[in-house]
Write an enzyme that holds these catalytic residues in place. Structure first.
Site, short mmCIF file in Angstrom:
data_model
loop_
_atom_site.label_atom_id
_atom_site.label_comp_id
_atom_site.label_asym_id
_atom_site.label_seq_id
_atom_site.Cartn_x
_atom_site.Cartn_y
_atom_site.Cartn_z
CD GLU A 156 8.34 16.84 -23.19
OE1 GLU A 156 7.63 17.79 -22.82
OE2 GLU A 156 7.88 15.82 -23.75
NE ARG B 57 -4.11 -1.89 1.94
CZ ARG B 57 -4.01 -3.00 2.66
NH1 ARG B 57 -3.02 -3.14 3.53
NH2 ARG B 57 -4.89 -3.95 2.52
CG HIS C 226 2.49 16.21 -25.01
ND1 HIS C 226 3.24 17.37 -24.94
CD2 HIS C 226 3.23 15.26 -24.38
CE1 HIS C 226 4.37 17.13 -24.29
NE2 HIS C 226 4.39 15.87 -23.94
CG ASN D 45 -1.00 17.22 -21.52
OD1 ASN D 45 -0.03 16.57 -21.14
ND2 ASN D 45 -2.19 17.15 -20.94
CD GLU E 245 -3.26 16.46 -16.99
OE1 GLU E 245 -2.18 15.93 -16.69
OE2 GLU E 245 -3.78 16.36 -18.10
CG HIS F 289 7.33 11.64 -25.84
ND1 HIS F 289 5.99 11.54 -26.15
CD2 HIS F 289 7.42 12.59 -24.87
CE1 HIS F 289 5.30 12.38 -25.41
NE2 HIS F 289 6.15 13.04 -24.62
NE ARG G 41 0.91 16.98 -13.77
CZ ARG G 41 1.53 16.18 -12.90
NH1 ARG G 41 1.17 16.19 -11.63
NH2 ARG G 41 2.51 15.39 -13.29
CE LYS H 182 -0.12 13.66 -15.24
NZ LYS H 182 -0.38 14.10 -16.62
CE LYS I 267 5.80 17.40 -14.60
NZ LYS I 267 5.86 16.18 -15.31
CG HIS J 173 0.31 11.74 -26.99
ND1 HIS J 173 -0.42 12.26 -25.94
CD2 HIS J 173 1.54 11.45 -26.50
CE1 HIS J 173 0.35 12.28 -24.86
NE2 HIS J 173 1.53 11.80 -25.17
P1 NAD Z 1 13.55 5.66 -21.65
O1 NAD Z 1 13.32 5.52 -20.22
O2 NAD Z 1 13.12 4.55 -22.54
O3 NAD Z 1 15.09 5.96 -21.91
C1 NAD Z 1 15.56 6.16 -23.22
C2 NAD Z 1 16.79 5.28 -23.49
O4 NAD Z 1 17.92 5.83 -22.82
C3 NAD Z 1 16.65 3.86 -22.98
O5 NAD Z 1 17.21 2.98 -23.93
C4 NAD Z 1 17.49 3.87 -21.71
O6 NAD Z 1 18.01 2.60 -21.38
C5 NAD Z 1 18.59 4.81 -22.07
N1 NAD Z 1 19.26 5.50 -20.96
C6 NAD Z 1 18.71 6.04 -19.85
N2 NAD Z 1 19.62 6.74 -19.16
C7 NAD Z 1 20.79 6.61 -19.85
C8 NAD Z 1 22.08 7.13 -19.64
N3 NAD Z 1 22.36 7.97 -18.65
N4 NAD Z 1 23.04 6.78 -20.52
C9 NAD Z 1 22.75 5.98 -21.59
N5 NAD Z 1 21.55 5.49 -21.85
C10 NAD Z 1 20.57 5.82 -20.99
O7 NAD Z 1 12.85 6.97 -22.22
P2 NAD Z 1 12.59 8.42 -21.60
O8 NAD Z 1 12.50 9.33 -22.75
O9 NAD Z 1 13.51 8.73 -20.48
O10 NAD Z 1 11.14 8.25 -20.94
C11 NAD Z 1 10.01 7.93 -21.72
C12 NAD Z 1 8.91 7.43 -20.81
O11 NAD Z 1 8.61 8.44 -19.86
C13 NAD Z 1 7.62 7.07 -21.50
O12 NAD Z 1 7.17 5.83 -21.02
C14 NAD Z 1 6.66 8.17 -21.10
O13 NAD Z 1 5.32 7.73 -21.03
C15 NAD Z 1 7.19 8.52 -19.73
N6 NAD Z 1 6.85 9.88 -19.28
C16 NAD Z 1 6.33 10.02 -18.06
C17 NAD Z 1 6.02 11.28 -17.56
C18 NAD Z 1 5.50 11.44 -16.17
O14 NAD Z 1 5.10 12.53 -15.82
N7 NAD Z 1 5.51 10.40 -15.38
C19 NAD Z 1 6.27 12.42 -18.35
C20 NAD Z 1 6.83 12.24 -19.61
C21 NAD Z 1 7.12 10.97 -20.08
N1 GLY Z 2 4.12 15.10 -18.48
C1 GLY Z 2 2.88 15.69 -18.14
C2 GLY Z 2 2.64 15.80 -16.68
O1 GLY Z 2 3.48 15.48 -15.87
O2 GLY Z 2 1.58 16.21 -16.28
#
Ligand code: NAD
Ligand code: GLY
Length: 359
Positions: free
Chosen positions: A185, A121, A248, A245, A237, A265, A241, A143, A227, A252
């Protein structure tokens, strides 16, 4: 060490940003975590580059480290990966006061956060983001979640970390394409919130792209500040918030119609930001000169600005209607009124969107 605070009453937390700070992780964790064990969730790529420093720092501060690697890739952001992590947590003897720590990009952060939110939990959670996107976006704001076969981020929660530690040096191992994607971003924050930051980026983008430490740290800290301000005002949101987007709606859709293969992305968001800005010009909110500034900065960052000619607007419109963000069939867009200020507009006419996509 730069500190940015996310103000959320009793769930407030700091974001620490400093080059070389990964070595200090154990010391900082000692101030925030009361349990003895930490489940470090990472992937093989990140573990290879940065896992040793993290383990050593935590162990040096007296923590017992349990390691869990998940496979690299968005396709593993699912409930079966989460189930494997619950097993690891149990095998490692993780109890209620113990912590889950995410070391990696947004995929690792979202999955580990969901495990932290639900295991027993909820246990304390720490974010140590290692992609630029994760450092300026996904690690901040709480998130967490995973994908469902029928849609991205369908299963999740709002679950804030105890602290976020950002070491910009970790980006030296990140592929340049991922650095550029994260910068989409960063540029977004300038457009939605801070005209002076946008101008600063226009002057300093080369230094940021080449990971010059002072410029990089400033860009990350300013993005986190923006942020944090948005999340503090609207954690769940319910309103503003959604300005995060910006870019996006089209972004998307572009990712979806290209099967999540052609664009990362941030690249899709870059195209989406220009499309939204063009739409804003059509609707009389923005001047063409401001769209020109945005497109020029994205171009210098090495990001795309236009929908590829083989993708027809109709396909994008269809994908937009399938998106979970579309409220009762009405297209919602975050539209700039000037660089530094946006508004959320619901019920944008389809023909205007189609025309903006055609460029
Ligand atoms: P990712 O986590 O897939 O990382 C991208 C690549 O970089 C991967 O292959 C990873 O192994 C590699 N990597 C990571 N750190 C590294 C480093 N220091 N050196 C070398 N390689 C490295 O992609 P991302 O762009 O970081 O994240 C995308 C994800 O984030 C999506 O799933 C998206 O939905 C999510 N997201 C979440 C939020 C949120 O608010 N929670 C906001 C935006 C995106
Ligand atoms: N990436 C959008 C949010 O965190 O709300």
């Amino acid at each position: 060490m730069t500190e940015v605070r996310v103000e959320l009453g009793p769930r407030s937390y700091p974001i620490y940003i400093a080059s070389g700070s990964l070595k200090e992780l154990g010391k900082i964790a000692g101030r925030y975590l009361t349990g003895k064990r930490v489940l470090v969730v990472t992937n093989p790529v990140v573990a290879g580059f940065h896992g040793g420093t993290v383990k050593q720092s935590l162990a040096g501060a007296g923590f017992t480290v349990c390691e869990a690697e998940i496979p690299d890739g968005e396709e593993f952001k699912n409930l079966s990966t989460v189930a494997g992590l619950y097993d690891k947590a149990l095998e490692g003897g993780l109890e209620r006061g113990d912590a889950v720590l995410a070391l990696g990009g947004g995929v690792v952060g979202d999955v580990a956060g969901f495990v932290a939110a639900t295991y027993m939990r909820g246990v304390p959670f720490v974010q140590v983001p290692t992609t630029l996107l994760a450092q300026v976006d996904s690690s901040v704001g709480g998130k967490v979640g995973v994908n469902h076969p029928r849609g991205k981020n369908i299963i999740g929660a709002f679950y804030q970390p105890k602290f976020v530690l950002i070491d910009p040096d970790t980006l030296s191992t990140l592929p340049p394409r991922e650095v550029r994607a994260g910068l989409a971003e960063v540029i977004k924050y300038g457009v939605i919130w801070d005209a002076a930051f946008f101008s600063w980026l226009e002057t300093n983008i080369i230094q940021v792209l080449s990971l010059e430490p002072a410029a990089l740290e400033y860009a990350i800290a300013t993005s986190c500040r923006i942020k944090a301000a948005v999340v503090s005002a609207d954690e769940k949101e319910e309103g503003m918030r959604a300005i995060l987007n910006f870019g996006h709606t089209v972004g998307h859709a572009l990712e979806a119609v290209t099967g999540y293969q052609r664009f990362v992305h941030g690249e899709a968001v870059a195209v989406g930001m220009v499309a939204a800005a063009r739409l804003a010009v059509r609707l009389g909110y923005l001047t063409p000169a401001e769209v020109g500034r945005m497109a020029a900065l994205l171009s210098r960052t090495g990001l795309p600005q236009a929908v590829p000619p083989n993708i027809i607007p109709e396909a994008l419109l269809e994908a937009m209607h399938r998106d979970k963000k579309v409220a009762r069939g009405r297209l919602t867009f975050v539209l700039p009124e000037a660089i530094g200020r946006v508004r959320i507009v619901q019920g944008v006419p389809e023909e205007e969107v189609r025309a903006a996509l055609e460029g």
